[in-house]
Write a protein that holds these residues in place. Structure first.
Motif, PDB file in Angstrom:
ATOM      1  N   ALA A   5       0.813  -1.224   0.000  1.00 36.09           N
ATOM      2  CA  ALA A   5       0.000   0.000   0.000  1.00 36.09           C
ATOM      3  C   ALA A   5       0.845   1.271   0.000  1.00 36.09           C
ATOM      4  O   ALA A   5       0.359   2.335  -0.382  1.00 36.09           O
ATOM      5  CB  ALA A   5      -0.918   0.001   1.208  1.00 36.09           C
ATOM      6  N   VAL A   6       2.092   1.170   0.386  1.00 37.77           N
ATOM      7  CA  VAL A   6       2.929   2.359   0.572  1.00 37.77           C
ATOM      8  C   VAL A   6       3.064   3.178  -0.707  1.00 37.77           C
ATOM      9  O   VAL A   6       2.880   4.392  -0.703  1.00 37.77           O
ATOM     10  CB  VAL A   6       4.321   1.965   1.125  1.00 37.77           C
ATOM     11  N   GLY A   7       3.402   2.529  -1.787  1.00 39.88           N
ATOM     12  CA  GLY A   7       3.569   3.258  -3.051  1.00 39.88           C
ATOM     13  C   GLY A   7       2.278   3.919  -3.499  1.00 39.88           C
ATOM     14  O   GLY A   7       2.292   5.067  -3.961  1.00 39.88           O
ATOM     15  N   TYR A   8       1.173   3.214  -3.360  1.00 37.43           N
ATOM     16  CA  TYR A   8      -0.124   3.791  -3.739  1.00 37.43           C
ATOM     17  C   TYR A   8      -0.461   5.005  -2.883  1.00 37.43           C
ATOM     18  O   TYR A   8      -0.916   6.031  -3.387  1.00 37.43           O
ATOM     19  CB  TYR A   8      -1.234   2.742  -3.629  1.00 37.43           C
ATOM     20  N   ARG A   9      -0.270   4.878  -1.571  1.00 30.44           N
ATOM     21  CA  ARG A   9      -0.600   5.986  -0.668  1.00 30.44           C
ATOM     22  C   ARG A   9       0.251   7.213  -0.986  1.00 30.44           C
ATOM     23  O   ARG A   9      -0.256   8.331  -1.060  1.00 30.44           O
ATOM     24  CB  ARG A   9      -0.407   5.567   0.781  1.00 30.44           C
ATOM     25  N   ASN A  10       1.534   7.010  -1.173  1.00 32.86           N
ATOM     26  CA  ASN A  10       2.404   8.156  -1.425  1.00 32.86           C
ATOM     27  C   ASN A  10       2.180   8.756  -2.805  1.00 32.86           C
ATOM     28  O   ASN A  10       2.251   9.971  -2.969  1.00 32.86           O
ATOM     29  CB  ASN A  10       3.855   7.762  -1.204  1.00 32.86           C
ATOM     30  N   TYR A  17      -0.418  13.003  -6.300  1.00 32.40           N
ATOM     31  CA  TYR A  17      -1.517  13.390  -7.200  1.00 32.40           C
ATOM     32  C   TYR A  17      -2.387  14.470  -6.561  1.00 32.40           C
ATOM     33  O   TYR A  17      -2.795  15.417  -7.225  1.00 32.40           O
ATOM     34  CB  TYR A  17      -2.390  12.180  -7.550  1.00 32.40           C
ATOM     35  N   GLU A  18      -2.670  14.302  -5.290  1.00 36.55           N
ATOM     36  CA  GLU A  18      -3.550  15.255  -4.609  1.00 36.55           C
ATOM     37  C   GLU A  18      -2.885  16.616  -4.412  1.00 36.55           C
ATOM     38  O   GLU A  18      -3.462  17.643  -4.768  1.00 36.55           O
ATOM     39  CB  GLU A  18      -3.952  14.684  -3.248  1.00 36.55           C
ATOM     40  N   ASP A  19      -1.701  16.622  -3.858  1.00 36.29           N
ATOM     41  CA  ASP A  19      -1.084  17.872  -3.417  1.00 36.29           C
ATOM     42  C   ASP A  19      -0.328  18.624  -4.498  1.00 36.29           C
ATOM     43  O   ASP A  19      -0.337  19.847  -4.513  1.00 36.29           O
ATOM     44  CB  ASP A  19      -0.133  17.608  -2.249  1.00 36.29           C
ATOM     45  N   GLU A  20       0.339  17.910  -5.383  1.00 40.29           N
ATOM     46  CA  GLU A  20       1.171  18.588  -6.373  1.00 40.29           C
ATOM     47  C   GLU A  20       0.606  18.544  -7.793  1.00 40.29           C
ATOM     48  O   GLU A  20       0.784  19.479  -8.556  1.00 40.29           O
ATOM     49  CB  GLU A  20       2.577  17.991  -6.391  1.00 40.29           C
ATOM     50  N   LEU A  21      -0.033  17.443  -8.155  1.00 43.29           N
ATOM     51  CA  LEU A  21      -0.462  17.281  -9.548  1.00 43.29           C
ATOM     52  C   LEU A  21      -1.936  17.606  -9.763  1.00 43.29           C
ATOM     53  O   LEU A  21      -2.411  17.607 -10.891  1.00 43.29           O
ATOM     54  CB  LEU A  21      -0.152  15.849 -10.016  1.00 43.29           C
ATOM     55  N   ASN A  22      -2.656  17.848  -8.671  1.00 41.48           N
ATOM     56  CA  ASN A  22      -4.071  18.229  -8.714  1.00 41.48           C
ATOM     57  C   ASN A  22      -4.921  17.261  -9.541  1.00 41.48           C
ATOM     58  O   ASN A  22      -5.820  17.673 -10.256  1.00 41.48           O
ATOM     59  CB  ASN A  22      -4.239  19.667  -9.218  1.00 41.48           C
ATOM     60  N   ASP A  23      -4.620  15.985  -9.431  1.00 43.46           N
ATOM     61  CA  ASP A  23      -5.417  14.948 -10.081  1.00 43.46           C
ATOM     62  C   ASP A  23      -6.161  14.193  -8.977  1.00 43.46           C
ATOM     63  O   ASP A  23      -5.718  13.153  -8.500  1.00 43.46           O
ATOM     64  CB  ASP A  23      -4.519  14.003 -10.886  1.00 43.46           C
ATOM     65  N   LEU A  24      -7.271  14.765  -8.554  1.00 36.54           N
ATOM     66  CA  LEU A  24      -7.996  14.244  -7.400  1.00 36.54           C
ATOM     67  C   LEU A  24      -8.647  12.899  -7.686  1.00 36.54           C
ATOM     68  O   LEU A  24      -8.773  12.065  -6.784  1.00 36.54           O
ATOM     69  CB  LEU A  24      -9.027  15.261  -6.924  1.00 36.54           C
ATOM     70  N   GLU A  52      -7.828   9.701  -5.394  1.00 34.76           N
ATOM     71  CA  GLU A  52      -8.848   8.866  -4.755  1.00 34.76           C
ATOM     72  C   GLU A  52      -8.670   7.400  -5.130  1.00 34.76           C
ATOM     73  O   GLU A  52      -8.772   6.513  -4.272  1.00 34.76           O
ATOM     74  CB  GLU A  52     -10.253   9.326  -5.130  1.00 34.76           C
ATOM     75  N   ALA A  53      -8.394   7.130  -6.385  1.00 38.66           N
ATOM     76  CA  ALA A  53      -8.196   5.746  -6.824  1.00 38.66           C
ATOM     77  C   ALA A  53      -7.011   5.112  -6.101  1.00 38.66           C
ATOM     78  O   ALA A  53      -7.085   3.949  -5.670  1.00 38.66           O
ATOM     79  CB  ALA A  53      -7.987   5.695  -8.339  1.00 38.66           C
ATOM     80  N   ASP A  54      -5.930   5.855  -5.945  1.00 45.32           N
ATOM     81  CA  ASP A  54      -4.747   5.307  -5.265  1.00 45.32           C
ATOM     82  C   ASP A  54      -4.979   5.132  -3.769  1.00 45.32           C
ATOM     83  O   ASP A  54      -4.556   4.134  -3.184  1.00 45.32           O
ATOM     84  CB  ASP A  54      -3.521   6.183  -5.514  1.00 45.32           C
ATOM     85  N   TYR A  55      -5.649   6.086  -3.126  1.00 45.42           N
ATOM     86  CA  TYR A  55      -5.984   5.895  -1.708  1.00 45.42           C
ATOM     87  C   TYR A  55      -6.878   4.667  -1.540  1.00 45.42           C
ATOM     88  O   TYR A  55      -6.692   3.879  -0.611  1.00 45.42           O
ATOM     89  CB  TYR A  55      -6.686   7.125  -1.127  1.00 45.42           C
ATOM     90  N   SER A  56      -7.820   4.500  -2.447  1.00 43.17           N
ATOM     91  CA  SER A  56      -8.719   3.344  -2.367  1.00 43.17           C
ATOM     92  C   SER A  56      -7.959   2.040  -2.563  1.00 43.17           C
ATOM     93  O   SER A  56      -8.232   1.041  -1.885  1.00 43.17           O
ATOM     94  CB  SER A  56      -9.839   3.478  -3.401  1.00 43.17           C
ATOM     95  N   LYS A  57      -6.995   2.039  -3.463  1.00 42.80           N
ATOM     96  CA  LYS A  57      -6.168   0.846  -3.670  1.00 42.80           C
ATOM     97  C   LYS A  57      -5.332   0.564  -2.427  1.00 42.80           C
ATOM     98  O   LYS A  57      -5.198  -0.597  -2.005  1.00 42.80           O
ATOM     99  CB  LYS A  57      -5.272   1.040  -4.900  1.00 42.80           C
ATOM    100  N   ALA A  58      -4.786   1.601  -1.820  1.00 43.45           N
ATOM    101  CA  ALA A  58      -4.008   1.425  -0.585  1.00 43.45           C
ATOM    102  C   ALA A  58      -4.891   0.829   0.513  1.00 43.45           C
ATOM    103  O   ALA A  58      -4.454  -0.072   1.245  1.00 43.45           O
ATOM    104  CB  ALA A  58      -3.410   2.758  -0.134  1.00 43.45           C
TER     105      ALA A  58
END
Length: 173
Positions: free
Chosen positions: A50-55, A60-67, A71-77
């Motif tokens: 889960a570490v890679g997905y969470r980070n 995506y959220e903070d720097e790339l603004n791809d919310l 969300e998809a990566d947090y959900s995968k984590a």
């Protein structure tokens, strides 16, 4: 150099090597393109972690603004590590910024159910109850639980805990 020596990628898989390189690119070198490439490599080498997905979600959220991707990566984590409360907390924070308060409440609640002694999760949920749902009784229960857990008052000193409790008593609950 470690990547060069790690020809079978076993070391990289066991030590979060690409994730750590991504963190350096993201936070220290400020190169989000390279950070993303290394997070992608971390996920490719360790898709069950889960570490890679969470980070990557955080990037995506903070720097790339791809919310959506965040969300998809947090959900995968969460799917990969359903007992890791930080994943729920971070996705709840994302939901809060999007105004998705029901989803945020569900994630905060799951985090609290997994770890009922984490004051950050309780405080965040209490604030959500208070500020977005006007459920003052639920907010007060969570704030009082934080007060009970905060035996050295360090948490209360860093938040508006007592102020929020006092404000809630105005609502005749």
């Amino acid at each position: 150099k470690v990547i060069e020596l790690d020809t079978d990628t076993a070391f990289a898989q066991s030590k979060y090597l690409n994730n750590n390189i991504a963190q350096l690119y993201r936070y220290d070198i400020k190169d989000n393109t390279k950070a993303l490439a290394y997070y992608n490599r971390e996920i490719e080498l360790s898709p069950e972690s889960a570490v890679g997905y969470r980070n990557r979600a955080s990037l995506y959220e903070d720097e790339l603004n791809d919310l959506e991707q965040a969300e998809a990566d947090y959900s995968k984590a969460i799917a990969l590590a359903p007992e890791d409360t930080i994943n729920y907390y971070l996705r709840a924070q994302l939901y809060m910024t999007q105004g998705l308060f029901d989803q945020a409440l569900a994630d905060y609640t799951t985090a609290v159910e997994i770890d009922p002694t984490d004051m950050d999760f309780l405080y965040a949920r209490a604030f959500l109850y208070q500020d977005k749902f006007n459920d003052y009784e639920a907010a007060l229960r969570d704030y009082l639980k934080v007060k009970e857990l905060d035996t050295d008052t360090a948490f209360a000193q860093s938040t508006y805990l007592y102020n929020n409790i006092a404000l809630l008593y105005r609502y005749d609950i």
